[in-house]
Design a protein around this motif. Sequence first.
Motif, PDB file in Angstrom:
ATOM      1  N   LEU A 214       0.833  -1.206   0.000  1.00 35.65           N
ATOM      2  CA  LEU A 214       0.000   0.000   0.000  1.00 35.65           C
ATOM      3  C   LEU A 214       0.868   1.258   0.000  1.00 35.65           C
ATOM      4  N   THR A 215       1.958   1.209   0.743  1.00 38.94           N
ATOM      5  CA  THR A 215       2.880   2.346   0.812  1.00 38.94           C
ATOM      6  C   THR A 215       3.587   2.544  -0.530  1.00 38.94           C
ATOM      7  N   ASP A 216       4.124   1.454  -1.090  1.00 43.79           N
ATOM      8  CA  ASP A 216       4.831   1.535  -2.379  1.00 43.79           C
ATOM      9  C   ASP A 216       3.915   2.032  -3.495  1.00 43.79           C
ATOM     10  N   GLN A 217       2.646   1.624  -3.463  1.00 44.06           N
ATOM     11  CA  GLN A 217       1.691   2.031  -4.495  1.00 44.06           C
ATOM     12  C   GLN A 217       1.049   3.379  -4.190  1.00 44.06           C
ATOM     13  N   ARG A 218       1.418   3.968  -3.077  1.00 41.35           N
ATOM     14  CA  ARG A 218       0.893   5.278  -2.661  1.00 41.35           C
ATOM     15  C   ARG A 218      -0.645   5.319  -2.694  1.00 41.35           C
ATOM     16  N   VAL A 219      -1.230   4.282  -2.129  1.00 41.27           N
ATOM     17  CA  VAL A 219      -2.679   4.176  -2.072  1.00 41.27           C
ATOM     18  C   VAL A 219      -3.264   5.287  -1.216  1.00 41.27           C
ATOM     19  N   PHE A 220      -2.543   5.650  -0.176  1.00 45.72           N
ATOM     20  CA  PHE A 220      -2.990   6.719   0.719  1.00 45.72           C
ATOM     21  C   PHE A 220      -2.073   7.923   0.571  1.00 45.72           C
ATOM     22  N   ALA A 221      -2.632   9.117   0.692  1.00 45.07           N
ATOM     23  CA  ALA A 221      -1.848  10.349   0.530  1.00 45.07           C
ATOM     24  C   ALA A 221      -0.869  10.573   1.677  1.00 45.07           C
ATOM     25  N   SER A 222      -1.181  10.036   2.841  1.00 44.70           N
ATOM     26  CA  SER A 222      -0.327  10.180   4.018  1.00 44.70           C
ATOM     27  C   SER A 222       0.226   8.810   4.418  1.00 44.70           C
ATOM     28  N   PRO A 223       1.294   8.809   5.218  1.00 43.94           N
ATOM     29  CA  PRO A 223       1.868   7.523   5.650  1.00 43.94           C
ATOM     30  C   PRO A 223       0.893   6.701   6.500  1.00 43.94           C
ATOM     31  N   ILE A 224       0.953   5.390   6.347  1.00 45.26           N
ATOM     32  CA  ILE A 224       0.151   4.475   7.151  1.00 45.26           C
ATOM     33  C   ILE A 224       0.760   4.403   8.549  1.00 45.26           C
ATOM     34  N   VAL A 225      -0.086   4.565   9.568  1.00 42.86           N
ATOM     35  CA  VAL A 225       0.376   4.531  10.956  1.00 42.86           C
ATOM     36  C   VAL A 225      -0.139   3.304  11.706  1.00 42.86           C
ATOM     37  N   THR A 226      -0.741   2.387  11.007  1.00 46.72           N
ATOM     38  CA  THR A 226      -1.278   1.166  11.622  1.00 46.72           C
ATOM     39  C   THR A 226      -0.154   0.401  12.303  1.00 46.72           C
ATOM     40  N   GLU A 227      -0.346   0.108  13.578  1.00 45.37           N
ATOM     41  CA  GLU A 227       0.660  -0.688  14.275  1.00 45.37           C
ATOM     42  C   GLU A 227       0.375  -2.169  14.070  1.00 45.37           C
ATOM     43  N   VAL A 228       1.423  -2.950  13.954  1.00 46.35           N
ATOM     44  CA  VAL A 228       1.320  -4.403  13.827  1.00 46.35           C
ATOM     45  C   VAL A 228       1.992  -4.977  15.068  1.00 46.35           C
ATOM     46  N   THR A 229       1.167  -5.556  15.943  1.00 46.70           N
ATOM     47  CA  THR A 229       1.605  -5.954  17.276  1.00 46.70           C
ATOM     48  C   THR A 229       1.177  -7.385  17.571  1.00 46.70           C
ATOM     49  N   ARG A 230       2.011  -8.100  18.286  1.00 45.28           N
ATOM     50  CA  ARG A 230       1.674  -9.472  18.674  1.00 45.28           C
ATOM     51  C   ARG A 230       0.442  -9.464  19.591  1.00 45.28           C
ATOM     52  N   PHE A 231      -0.492 -10.332  19.274  1.00 44.34           N
ATOM     53  CA  PHE A 231      -1.705 -10.467  20.074  1.00 44.34           C
ATOM     54  C   PHE A 231      -1.373 -11.127  21.405  1.00 44.34           C
ATOM     55  N   GLU A 232      -1.929 -10.563  22.462  1.00 47.09           N
ATOM     56  CA  GLU A 232      -1.754 -11.177  23.779  1.00 47.09           C
ATOM     57  C   GLU A 232      -3.086 -11.542  24.411  1.00 47.09           C
ATOM     58  N   ASN A 233      -3.998 -10.585  24.514  1.00 48.22           N
ATOM     59  CA  ASN A 233      -5.276 -10.844  25.176  1.00 48.22           C
ATOM     60  C   ASN A 233      -6.410 -10.104  24.482  1.00 48.22           C
ATOM     61  N   PHE A 234      -7.558 -10.706  24.518  1.00 49.83           N
ATOM     62  CA  PHE A 234      -8.785 -10.066  24.062  1.00 49.83           C
ATOM     63  C   PHE A 234      -9.732 -10.037  25.248  1.00 49.83           C
ATOM     64  N   TYR A 235     -10.285  -8.863  25.510  1.00 50.01           N
ATOM     65  CA  TYR A 235     -11.263  -8.720  26.578  1.00 50.01           C
ATOM     66  C   TYR A 235     -12.559  -8.230  25.956  1.00 50.01           C
ATOM     67  N   PRO A 236     -13.631  -9.023  26.048  1.00 51.28           N
ATOM     68  CA  PRO A 236     -14.902  -8.614  25.435  1.00 51.28           C
ATOM     69  C   PRO A 236     -15.432  -7.317  26.051  1.00 51.28           C
ATOM     70  N   ALA A 237     -16.027  -6.505  25.206  1.00 52.08           N
ATOM     71  CA  ALA A 237     -16.683  -5.284  25.683  1.00 52.08           C
ATOM     72  C   ALA A 237     -18.012  -5.663  26.334  1.00 52.08           C
ATOM     73  N   GLU A 238     -18.577  -4.720  27.034  1.00 48.96           N
ATOM     74  CA  GLU A 238     -19.879  -4.931  27.656  1.00 48.96           C
ATOM     75  C   GLU A 238     -20.911  -5.296  26.593  1.00 48.96           C
ATOM     76  N   ASP A 239     -21.930  -6.033  26.987  1.00 45.36           N
ATOM     77  CA  ASP A 239     -22.935  -6.557  26.052  1.00 45.36           C
ATOM     78  C   ASP A 239     -23.584  -5.487  25.179  1.00 45.36           C
ATOM     79  N   TYR A 240     -23.802  -4.292  25.722  1.00 39.93           N
ATOM     80  CA  TYR A 240     -24.498  -3.269  24.934  1.00 39.93           C
ATOM     81  C   TYR A 240     -23.689  -2.805  23.720  1.00 39.93           C
ATOM     82  N   HIS A 241     -22.401  -3.166  23.645  1.00 40.17           N
ATOM     83  CA  HIS A 241     -21.582  -2.836  22.474  1.00 40.17           C
ATOM     84  C   HIS A 241     -21.740  -3.873  21.359  1.00 40.17           C
ATOM     85  N   SER A 242     -22.252  -5.040  21.689  1.00 42.69           N
ATOM     86  CA  SER A 242     -22.353  -6.133  20.721  1.00 42.69           C
ATOM     87  C   SER A 242     -23.449  -5.892  19.696  1.00 42.69           C
TER      88      SER A 242
END
Length: 176
Positions: free
Chosen positions: A116-144
């Motif tokens: 995506l960066t090489d093809q300049r798909v976005f006008a600004s740099p991508i800031v998405t972090e790529v991080t090792r998954f450790e834990n998932f905590y479900p949100a409260e039911d009203y978010h589902s």
Amino acid sequence: MSEKAIFAGGCFWCTEAVFQRIKGVSLVRSGFSGGNIKNPAYKEVITERTGHAEVVEVTFDSTIISYQNLLEVFFGTHDPTTLNRQGGDKGTHYRSAIFYTSETQKELAENFIDVLTDQRVFASPIVTEVTRFENFYPAEDYHSNYFNLNREQGFCQVVINPKVNKLSTYFKEFLK
């Protein structure tokens, strides 16, 4: 084969609504990842003191939809160039992030960002972090299933609907 993908694309209501519509996806859960306390509540996360991001845990069948395809949808339905922000939502919990569950997911995510960066798909740099998954905590039911249960609300109409429409326009081949 059942796999999990964890994506943070700003508000989890938006990200959940997008991935719920993808064929091969059997479950999408809103929650939190990437922080420093166990079992955070939404009201704690929004203070930005826990370090968590709003995420969705996507359970998918990789024989029907690939992780690569999910990455395409992820990057195509949110803005990966705004640090700690999506539209009007601001804060570290709204950051763009991928929490990889395997080295293969990490490589695919990093390679796709490079493309995506090489093809300049976005006008600004991508800031998405790529991080090792450790834990998932479900949100409260009203978010589902928030969008599906509250389509007439202003936020759903103004913020989530355009993302769902974009999905329907650009990713028809992936829709249920």
